[in-house]
Design an enzyme around this catalytic site. Structure first.
Site, PDB file in Angstrom:
ATOM      1  N   ASN A  69      52.345   4.818  83.520  1.00 18.36           N
ATOM      2  CA  ASN A  69      50.942   5.135  83.790  1.00 18.36           C
ATOM      3  C   ASN A  69      50.505   6.202  82.793  1.00 18.36           C
ATOM      4  O   ASN A  69      51.339   6.955  82.297  1.00 18.36           O
ATOM      5  CB  ASN A  69      50.798   5.739  85.189  1.00 18.36           C
ATOM      6  CG  ASN A  69      50.898   4.698  86.275  1.00 18.36           C
ATOM      7  OD1 ASN A  69      51.443   3.616  86.055  1.00 18.36           O
ATOM      8  ND2 ASN A  69      50.382   5.027  87.432  1.00 18.36           N
TER       9      ASN A  69
ATOM     10  N   ASP B 225      53.965   1.900  89.604  1.00 16.91           N
ATOM     11  CA  ASP B 225      54.126   1.160  90.859  1.00 16.91           C
ATOM     12  C   ASP B 225      55.259   0.136  90.789  1.00 16.91           C
ATOM     13  O   ASP B 225      55.821  -0.222  91.810  1.00 16.91           O
ATOM     14  CB  ASP B 225      52.817   0.454  91.217  1.00 16.91           C
ATOM     15  CG  ASP B 225      51.751   1.475  91.598  1.00 16.91           C
ATOM     16  OD1 ASP B 225      52.053   2.348  92.424  1.00 16.91           O
ATOM     17  OD2 ASP B 225      50.635   1.427  91.041  1.00 16.91           O
TER      18      ASP B 225
ATOM     19  N   LYS C  12      68.243  -3.876  72.822  1.00 13.71           N
ATOM     20  CA  LYS C  12      66.867  -4.153  72.429  1.00 13.71           C
ATOM     21  C   LYS C  12      66.596  -5.655  72.420  1.00 13.71           C
ATOM     22  O   LYS C  12      67.368  -6.420  71.833  1.00 13.71           O
ATOM     23  CB  LYS C  12      66.618  -3.560  71.034  1.00 13.71           C
ATOM     24  CG  LYS C  12      65.183  -3.699  70.595  1.00 13.71           C
ATOM     25  CD  LYS C  12      64.963  -3.093  69.217  1.00 13.71           C
ATOM     26  CE  LYS C  12      63.580  -3.470  68.730  1.00 13.71           C
ATOM     27  NZ  LYS C  12      63.383  -3.108  67.332  1.00 13.71           N
TER      28      LYS C  12
ATOM     29  N   PRO D 119      59.818   2.647  94.810  1.00 18.75           N
ATOM     30  CA  PRO D 119      59.639   3.365  96.082  1.00 18.75           C
ATOM     31  C   PRO D 119      58.392   4.241  95.979  1.00 18.75           C
ATOM     32  O   PRO D 119      58.080   4.762  94.907  1.00 18.75           O
ATOM     33  CB  PRO D 119      60.900   4.234  96.179  1.00 18.75           C
ATOM     34  CG  PRO D 119      61.409   4.354  94.780  1.00 18.75           C
ATOM     35  CD  PRO D 119      61.012   3.080  94.081  1.00 18.75           C
ATOM     36  N   ASP D 120      57.673   4.374  97.089  1.00 19.62           N
ATOM     37  CA  ASP D 120      56.518   5.273  97.115  1.00 19.62           C
ATOM     38  C   ASP D 120      57.016   6.636  97.606  1.00 19.62           C
ATOM     39  O   ASP D 120      57.339   6.798  98.787  1.00 19.62           O
ATOM     40  CB  ASP D 120      55.425   4.711  98.043  1.00 19.62           C
ATOM     41  CG  ASP D 120      54.141   5.507  97.917  1.00 19.62           C
ATOM     42  OD1 ASP D 120      54.207   6.752  97.962  1.00 19.62           O
ATOM     43  OD2 ASP D 120      53.078   4.881  97.778  1.00 19.62           O
ATOM     44  N   ILE D 121      57.082   7.564  96.704  1.00 22.10           N
ATOM     45  CA  ILE D 121      57.705   8.861  97.008  1.00 22.10           C
ATOM     46  C   ILE D 121      56.879   9.614  98.051  1.00 22.10           C
ATOM     47  O   ILE D 121      57.401  10.148  99.031  1.00 22.10           O
ATOM     48  CB  ILE D 121      57.857   9.699  95.715  1.00 22.10           C
ATOM     49  CG1 ILE D 121      58.641   8.885  94.670  1.00 22.10           C
ATOM     50  CG2 ILE D 121      58.579  11.012  96.000  1.00 22.10           C
ATOM     51  CD1 ILE D 121      58.560   9.417  93.264  1.00 22.10           C
TER      52      ILE D 121
ATOM     53  N   PHE E 271      47.710  12.797  95.754  1.00 22.52           N
ATOM     54  CA  PHE E 271      46.551  12.664  94.875  1.00 22.52           C
ATOM     55  C   PHE E 271      46.032  11.245  94.945  1.00 22.52           C
ATOM     56  O   PHE E 271      46.792  10.316  95.217  1.00 22.52           O
ATOM     57  CB  PHE E 271      46.934  12.992  93.426  1.00 22.52           C
ATOM     58  CG  PHE E 271      46.825  14.456  93.131  1.00 22.52           C
ATOM     59  CD1 PHE E 271      47.758  15.340  93.655  1.00 22.52           C
ATOM     60  CD2 PHE E 271      45.788  14.958  92.368  1.00 22.52           C
ATOM     61  CE1 PHE E 271      47.654  16.696  93.428  1.00 22.52           C
ATOM     62  CE2 PHE E 271      45.675  16.309  92.132  1.00 22.52           C
ATOM     63  CZ  PHE E 271      46.607  17.180  92.657  1.00 22.52           C
TER      64      PHE E 271
ATOM     65  N   LYS F 281      43.775   5.991 101.737  1.00 16.53           N
ATOM     66  CA  LYS F 281      45.095   6.301 101.180  1.00 16.53           C
ATOM     67  C   LYS F 281      45.791   7.381 102.006  1.00 16.53           C
ATOM     68  O   LYS F 281      46.987   7.322 102.257  1.00 16.53           O
ATOM     69  CB  LYS F 281      44.935   6.762  99.732  1.00 16.53           C
ATOM     70  CG  LYS F 281      46.246   6.894  99.002  1.00 16.53           C
ATOM     71  CD  LYS F 281      46.050   7.015  97.502  1.00 16.53           C
ATOM     72  CE  LYS F 281      45.586   5.707  96.899  1.00 16.53           C
ATOM     73  NZ  LYS F 281      45.367   5.806  95.461  1.00 16.53           N
TER      74      LYS F 281
HETATM   75  O1  C5P Z   1      49.012   4.664  95.509  1.00 16.13           O
HETATM   76  P1  C5P Z   1      48.637   5.627  94.468  1.00 16.13           P
HETATM   77  O2  C5P Z   1      49.572   5.612  93.287  1.00 16.13           O
HETATM   78  O3  C5P Z   1      47.216   5.604  94.038  1.00 16.13           O
HETATM   79  O4  C5P Z   1      48.832   7.036  95.215  1.00 16.13           O
HETATM   80  C1  C5P Z   1      48.704   8.211  94.563  1.00 16.13           C
HETATM   81  C2  C5P Z   1      49.555   9.269  95.215  1.00 16.13           C
HETATM   82  O5  C5P Z   1      50.809   8.769  95.611  1.00 16.13           O
HETATM   83  C3  C5P Z   1      49.878  10.388  94.267  1.00 16.13           C
HETATM   84  O6  C5P Z   1      49.976  11.572  95.005  1.00 16.13           O
HETATM   85  C4  C5P Z   1      51.210   9.967  93.688  1.00 16.13           C
HETATM   86  O7  C5P Z   1      51.947  11.065  93.198  1.00 16.13           O
HETATM   87  C5  C5P Z   1      51.885   9.331  94.875  1.00 16.13           C
HETATM   88  N1  C5P Z   1      52.811   8.248  94.549  1.00 16.13           N
HETATM   89  C6  C5P Z   1      54.164   8.436  94.752  1.00 16.13           C
HETATM   90  N2  C5P Z   1      55.052   7.412  94.490  1.00 16.13           N
HETATM   91  C7  C5P Z   1      54.584   6.206  94.055  1.00 16.13           C
HETATM   92  C8  C5P Z   1      53.212   6.017  93.833  1.00 16.13           C
HETATM   93  C9  C5P Z   1      52.355   7.064  94.089  1.00 16.13           C
HETATM   94  O8  C5P Z   1      54.575   9.523  95.132  1.00 16.13           O
HETATM   95  N3  C5P Z   1      55.462   5.242  93.810  1.00 16.13           N
END
Ligand code: C5P
Length: 398
Positions: A208, A276, A286, A304-306, A324, A338
Site C-alpha cells: 500500500n 490486505d 526471481k 490477518p487483520d491486526i 485508522f 469500520k
Molecule cells: O480495513 P482497513 O485497512 O481500511 O482498516 C484500516 C485500519 O485497520 C488501520 O488502522 C490499519 O492499521 C488496520 N489494519 C490492520 N491490519 C490489516 C489491515 C488494516 O491492522 N490487515
C-alpha cells in the site's frame, strides 16, 4: 507532575529569555524547584531580580563568586539537579558545549554535570541553519543531549523560519518526558506504522502507499508524554523516532507477530497501511520474463487483520485500541462501520482522495470517531494531529 523535581535552569542571552520567566512559573506550578543560572548576556534581557523572584531562589551568575563557592561549589551545583535545562540555548552556548569550553559559570556547569541536559535552542534563522550550528547540534545529540524546538515562525529579528524558542508548555512537556514524569509515564503503547511489503519473488512485492509519517509522529508524541512505545514499522520512507523501541518488519504476518510479542500494552494505535493480501507461494528465486511467455498468474491469500485481531482479544486486550480509516468516499459512514466491524474503541478517519494532498504530505484533516460520536478536527500538521491524539490517549488512560 514534577513534584520534588529539581531543575537547574540556565538562561542564555537572547530575546527569548523573557519566555524563561514564564517557564519558571509553569515549572513551579507543577511542583518543581528551579535553581536559576543567568549568563552575563542573559542578564541583558531579563533582570536577576525578576528571575529570583519567580524562582523563589537566588540567581547564580558568576563563576568566581566566592560566597557561592563557599556555600555550594559549581561542581555540586551542576550535579544537584535532576535535570539541567538551557533556555534559551544560544548558538554560542551550543558551540561551547560541543567543543567542551568552560569559561563562565554556565559553560562550566554544563561541562561538569553528570545529569541529563535539555536544550531549548533559540536564535536567528541563519544562525540556526549555519553548518557550524547544525554540526554542533549533531555533536550534542551524539553526546546524549536532548533538544526541544526550535519552532518555525516569525522571529523578533523580523525574519521567518526555524529559530523561535519552543513555547514554555512545550518545554515543560519535554522536561516531563526527560524525567519520565509525563502523563503517560509507566504506560506501554504499541504503534504500528508504514506499509507492509508482501513479496512476489525476492525482487518484487505488492504494497500500500504509506510514508509512515503519521504513525511516526504519533509514536514520537506518545514518547514525549512519557509512554514506553513499541513502534512496529514496515518499510517506511521516514526514519523511526528517537526514544522508542523500534521493531522493523516487512510483511503483515511479521507485523502481527511483532505486535503479539509486544503485548500486553495499555493502548495500541494501528496506523500502518497493511496490505490486505499476500501472494501465496511467493517464489524463492526471481521469476524470469520469457519472451512471449505472458504475465505470471499470482494467487492471493487474505492477510490477518491486526487491528481486528487485537481488538477481539479476550485476555490481554489493551484498554484502548485505536484504528485508522483512510477513505476516499463517505468517510464518516465508512469509518463508523469500520469501528464496529473491527471492534476497536476509536477510529481516526481521514479523506485520502487525490487532491487533498494528505497522502505523503505534511498535513492531515481527521475526524475522531468514538462511542460518543464523531469529532471533526481542523486541518493541521501530522505532528499536531499526533500531539492531540496523544493528549486524548493520556486523558483516556488517566
Ligand atoms: O480495513 P482497513 O485497512 O481500511 O482498516 C484500516 C485500519 O485497520 C488501520 O488502522 C490499519 O492499521 C488496520 N489494519 C490492520 N491490519 C490489516 C489491515 C488494516 O491492522 N490487515
Amino acid at each position: 507532575m514534577l513534584a520534588e523535581k529539581r531543575i537547574l535552569l540556565i538562561i542564555g542571552g537572547g530575546i527569548a529569555a523573557f519566555k524563561a520567566l514564564d517557564l519558571i512559573r509553569r515549572l513551579r506550578e507543577r511542583g518543581a524547584a528551579v535553581t536559576p543560572v543567568l549568563t552575563r548576556a542573559g542578564a541583558q534581557f531579563v533582570t536577576p531580580l525578576s528571575v529570583s523572584a519567580l524562582a523563589g531562589q537566588k540567581v547564580f551568575s558568576d563563576l568566581f563568586d566566592l560566597t557561592d563557592e563557599a556555600e555550594m561549589g559549581h561542581i555540586e551545583l551542576s550535579r544537584s539537579a535532576d535535570l539541567v535545562v538551557v533556555a534559551p540555548a544560544t548558538a554560542d552556548l551550543m558551540a561551547k558545549m560541543a567543543t567542551g569550553l568552560a569559561n563562565d559559570l554556565a559553560s562550566t556547569l554544563l561541562l561538569a554535570t553528570d545529569t541529563q541536559v535539555l536544550l531549548a535552542p533559540a536564535m536567528n534563522v541563519r544562525m540556526w541553519q549555519h553548518p557550524a550550528t547544525q554540526r554542533n547540534l549533531a555533536t550534542l545529540a551524539g553526546d546524549g543531549i536532548r533538544t526541544v524546538g526550535p519552532n518555525e515562525g516569525d522571529m523578533a529579528c523580523g525574519e521567518h523560519g526555524p529559530g523561535r524558542m519552543a513555547e514554555p508548555l512545550e518545554i515543560v512537556t519535554a522536561i516531563e518526558a526527560a524525567l519520565g514524569a509525563g502523563p503517560l509515564a509507566g504506560r506501554r503503547v504499541i504503534v504500528t506504522s508504514g506499509p507492509t511489503h508482501e513479496p512476489i519473488d525476492p525482487v518484487r512485492y505488492i504494497a500500500n502507499r504509506s510514508s509512515g509519517a503519521q504513525g511516526t509522529a504519533i509514536a514520537r508524541a506518545l514518547a514525549a508524554l512519557g509512554a514506553q512505545v513499541v513502534f512496529v514499522t514496515g518499510p517506511a520512507s521516514v526514519p523511526p523516532p528517537e526514544g522508542v523501541e523500534a521493531v522493523q518488519v516487512e510483511t503483515a504476518q511479521q507485523m502481527l507477530d511483532a505486535v503479539n510479542a509486544a503485548l500486553p500494552a495499555d493502548a495500541a494505535v494501528f496506523a500502518a497501511a497493511v496490505a490486505d493480501w499476500r501472494v501465496t507461494g511467493a517464489s524463492d528465486s526471481k521469476i524470469k520474463k520469457s519472451p512471449g511467455g505472458g504475465a505470471p498468474a499470482l494467487d492471493f491469500a487474505e492477510n490477518p487483520d491486526i487491528l481486528a485481531t487485537v481488538s477481539a482479544l479476550k485476555a490481554g486486550r489493551p484498554a484502548l485500541v485505536v484504528g485508522f480509516a483512510a477513505e476516499t468516499d463517505d468517510v464518516i459512514a465508512n469509518a463508523n462501520a469500520k469501528r464496529a466491524r473491527k471492534g476497536c474503541d476509536w477510529i481516526l478517519a481521514n479523506d485520502v482522495s487525490p487532491g487533498t494532498g494528505i497522502m505523503g504530505g505534511a498535513e492531515n484533516a481527521v475526524t475522531l470517531i468514538t462511542a460518543e460520536g464523531a469529532e471533526d478536527w481542523p486541518r493541521m500538521t501530522k505532528d499536531e494531529v499526533a500531539r492531540r491524539l496523544a493528549d486524548r490517549i493520556a486523558g483516556a488512560l488517566a
